[in-house]
Design an enzyme around this catalytic site. Structure first.
Site, PDB file in Angstrom:
ATOM      1  N   LYS A  21     -12.735   5.621   2.794  1.00 45.95           N
ATOM      2  CA  LYS A  21     -13.883   4.828   2.368  1.00 45.95           C
ATOM      3  C   LYS A  21     -15.249   5.308   2.883  1.00 45.95           C
ATOM      4  CE  LYS A  21     -11.706   0.492   1.054  1.00 45.95           C
ATOM      5  NZ  LYS A  21     -10.273   0.400   1.345  1.00 45.95           N
ATOM      6  N   ASP A  48      -3.353   4.173   9.221  1.00 43.63           N
ATOM      7  CA  ASP A  48      -4.182   4.086   8.018  1.00 43.63           C
ATOM      8  C   ASP A  48      -5.552   3.566   8.437  1.00 43.63           C
ATOM      9  OD1 ASP A  48      -5.555   3.358   5.745  1.00 43.63           O
ATOM     10  OD2 ASP A  48      -3.819   2.513   4.711  1.00 43.63           O
ATOM     11  N   PHE A  54      -2.160  -3.351   3.653  1.00 42.55           N
ATOM     12  CA  PHE A  54      -2.617  -2.745   2.394  1.00 42.55           C
ATOM     13  C   PHE A  54      -2.782  -1.239   2.583  1.00 42.55           C
ATOM     14  CE2 PHE A  54      -5.806  -1.282  -0.644  1.00 42.55           C
ATOM     15  CZ  PHE A  54      -5.230  -1.735  -1.824  1.00 42.55           C
TER      16      PHE A  54
HETATM   17  C1  LIG Z   1      -9.098   0.661   0.581  1.00 43.25           C
HETATM   18  C2  LIG Z   1      -7.866   0.967   1.340  1.00 43.25           C
HETATM   19  C3  LIG Z   1      -6.869   1.805   0.815  1.00 43.25           C
HETATM   20  C4  LIG Z   1      -6.945   2.359  -0.599  1.00 43.25           C
HETATM   21  O1  LIG Z   1      -8.067   3.141  -0.807  1.00 43.25           O
HETATM   22  P1  LIG Z   1      -8.524   3.486  -2.323  1.00 43.25           P
HETATM   23  O2  LIG Z   1      -9.640   4.472  -2.129  1.00 43.25           O
HETATM   24  O3  LIG Z   1      -8.950   2.210  -2.949  1.00 43.25           O
HETATM   25  O4  LIG Z   1      -7.357   4.074  -2.996  1.00 43.25           O
HETATM   26  C5  LIG Z   1      -5.775   2.092   1.609  1.00 43.25           C
HETATM   27  N1  LIG Z   1      -5.653   1.598   2.857  1.00 43.25           N
HETATM   28  C6  LIG Z   1      -6.588   0.803   3.393  1.00 43.25           C
HETATM   29  C7  LIG Z   1      -6.417   0.307   4.790  1.00 43.25           C
HETATM   30  C8  LIG Z   1      -7.725   0.437   2.654  1.00 43.25           C
HETATM   31  O5  LIG Z   1      -8.626  -0.376   3.178  1.00 43.25           O
END
Ligand SMILES: *Cc1c(COP(=O)(O)O)cnc(C)c1O
Length: 400
Positions: free
Chosen positions: A250, A221, A136
């Site tokens: 986050k 990421d 994701f």
């Molecule tokens: C939450 C998340 C995203 C997206 O972040 P948003 O602030 O919701 O756009 C991307 N990559 C990872 C691994 C995430 O956990």
């Protein structure tokens, strides 16, 4: 307004993309939150691994209030002190040698990384990207094109960039997929949204080696895993496999929206003037919040707390012998309780009835990503209650 009223009005006023959440939250303090009807909960999800200092932490409140009362916004036509201090601070934590772009969210941090990687690829004859199945990376079109979860990706395809998906955790499959025409490899250090699924030991180090051998950019990421979640500032530090580009978001702002894309070495110079931008990115209030988060993690020893209380939480769950519970995975205060069947929604609901907020992340996995300030006593209060919660979920499943 009551929770029921709020839910009805939410349903009428909002697009249905979220469904209607079961609880309307009204306030928080530390690791506790209260709903609109005054019910108290222990918050073991922290707004999806975001509220790193818990709720209404005095350091965050003070930093945000003071900055809002001084200067809330400049745009990138002007610079300001909090963003400079924050970029320097992040680079300091990462070993110095790089450059930062500040965004407002995770998906935007990944858009910046993707644009960097596209530019890098165009300059070097590299035309495709590699990412992991079930990974994701966000909901905007670039980040979505890298997202390996078909259910959220396919309704919006086809995508403009060529992304090849490999099974997560399989270093041989990664090696076979990456050659001299690959622009970048995007990987999470453990797959968060897929259910807090860690790869086998050595996977990140293997990815580093494969990218070194082929010249592909290694993009980590760490949007969910960074800023202490796993007990280290950054999850890649557990394997000492520093990526070329790192994205985070986050937990960085402790609840204020901010994201960052950090590129190391020469990669920090890939964007030329005019290549990218964001009106709100790195705004003074969010930057001040992030500085308060980093200071407080340092000052209060929250990396060690995340590691220790994470172990307490995991050990407490592992000690439970229940037909619904299979085990626990993850690291630090980033865990999944894994079930023997698709009962996570029932367990989430039973936990809520017992005063604990947890997240049914997958049909058979519940995410625990509490504030980094969670105490061992709070962790034990949950693991002590969990067998009864599982019993309640089991009867609810039987009745339905
Ligand atoms: C939450 C998340 C995203 C997206 O972040 P948003 O602030 O919701 O756009 C991307 N990559 C990872 C691994 C995430 O956990």
């Amino acid at each position: 307004m009551s929770g029921d009223d709020l839910r009805k009005r939410f349903e009428a006023a909002f697009m249905p993309n979220y469904g209607v959440p079961p609880v309307a939250l009204a306030r928080g303090e530390g690791c506790r939150v209260w709903d609109a009807d005054g019910r108290e909960y222990l918050d073991l999800i922290a707004g999806i691994a975001v509220s790193s200092l818990g709720h209404a932490h005095p350091a965050l409140v003070e930093a945000v209030a003071a900055q809002a009362a001084t200067l809330a916004h400049t745009s990138n036509l002007f610079l300001h002190e909090p963003e400079v201090l924050l970029a320097e601070r992040l680079l300091g934590l990462l070993g110095g040698d790089g450059r930062v772009f500040l965004a407002n969210s995770g998906t935007e941090a990944n858009e910046a990384a993707l644009k960097l990687a596209i530019k890098y690829g165009k300059a070097n004859g590299r035309t495709y990207f590699v990412a992991a199945e079930n990974g994701f990376h966000g909901r905007s079109m670039g980040a979505l094109s890298l997202t390996g979860k078909n259910a959220i990706r396919e309704p919006f395809g086809p995508f403009a960039i060529d992304v090849r998906f490999v099974p997560y955790g399989d270093a041989d499959a990664l090696e076979a997929a990456v050659d001299e025409r690959c622009a970048a490899v995007f990987l999470e250090p453990a797959q968060g949204e897929a259910g807090v699924v860690p790869p086998p030991d050595g996977y990140f180090a293997a990815a580093r080696r494969i990218c070194d051998a082929t010249g592909a950019l290694f993009v980590a990421d760490e949007i969910q895993s960074a800023i202490g979640r796993t007990g280290a500032w950054f999850a890649f530090q557990h394997e000492d496999a520093r990526p070329d580009v790192l994205t985070l978001a986050k937990g960085l702002g402790g609840g204020l929206p901010i994201g960052a894309c950090v590129a190391f070495g020469d990669h920090g110079d890939i964007f030329a003037k005019g290549d990218h931008g964001s009106t709100f990115g790195g705004n003074p209030v969010s930057a001040a919040a992030a500085l308060a988060v980093l200071d407080t993690i340092d000052k209060d020893g929250l990396l060690a707390n995340a590691a220790e209380v994470g172990e307490t939480l995991a050990a407490g769950l592992e000690a439970i012998d229940h037909p619904l519970l299979k085990g626990v995975r993850g690291r630090g205060l980033w865990r999944a309780a894994v079930l023997t069947g698709p009962h996570a929604p029932a367990v989430e609901a039973a936990a809520r009835d017992a005063g604990f907020l947890i997240n049914a992340l997958q049909p058979d996995a519940l995410r625990l990503a509490p504030p980094l300030t969670l105490t061992a006593a709070q962790a034990r209060s949950f693991t002590a209650a969990f067998p009864t919660i599982l019993d309640a979920a089991a009867s609810a499943v039987k009745e339905s």
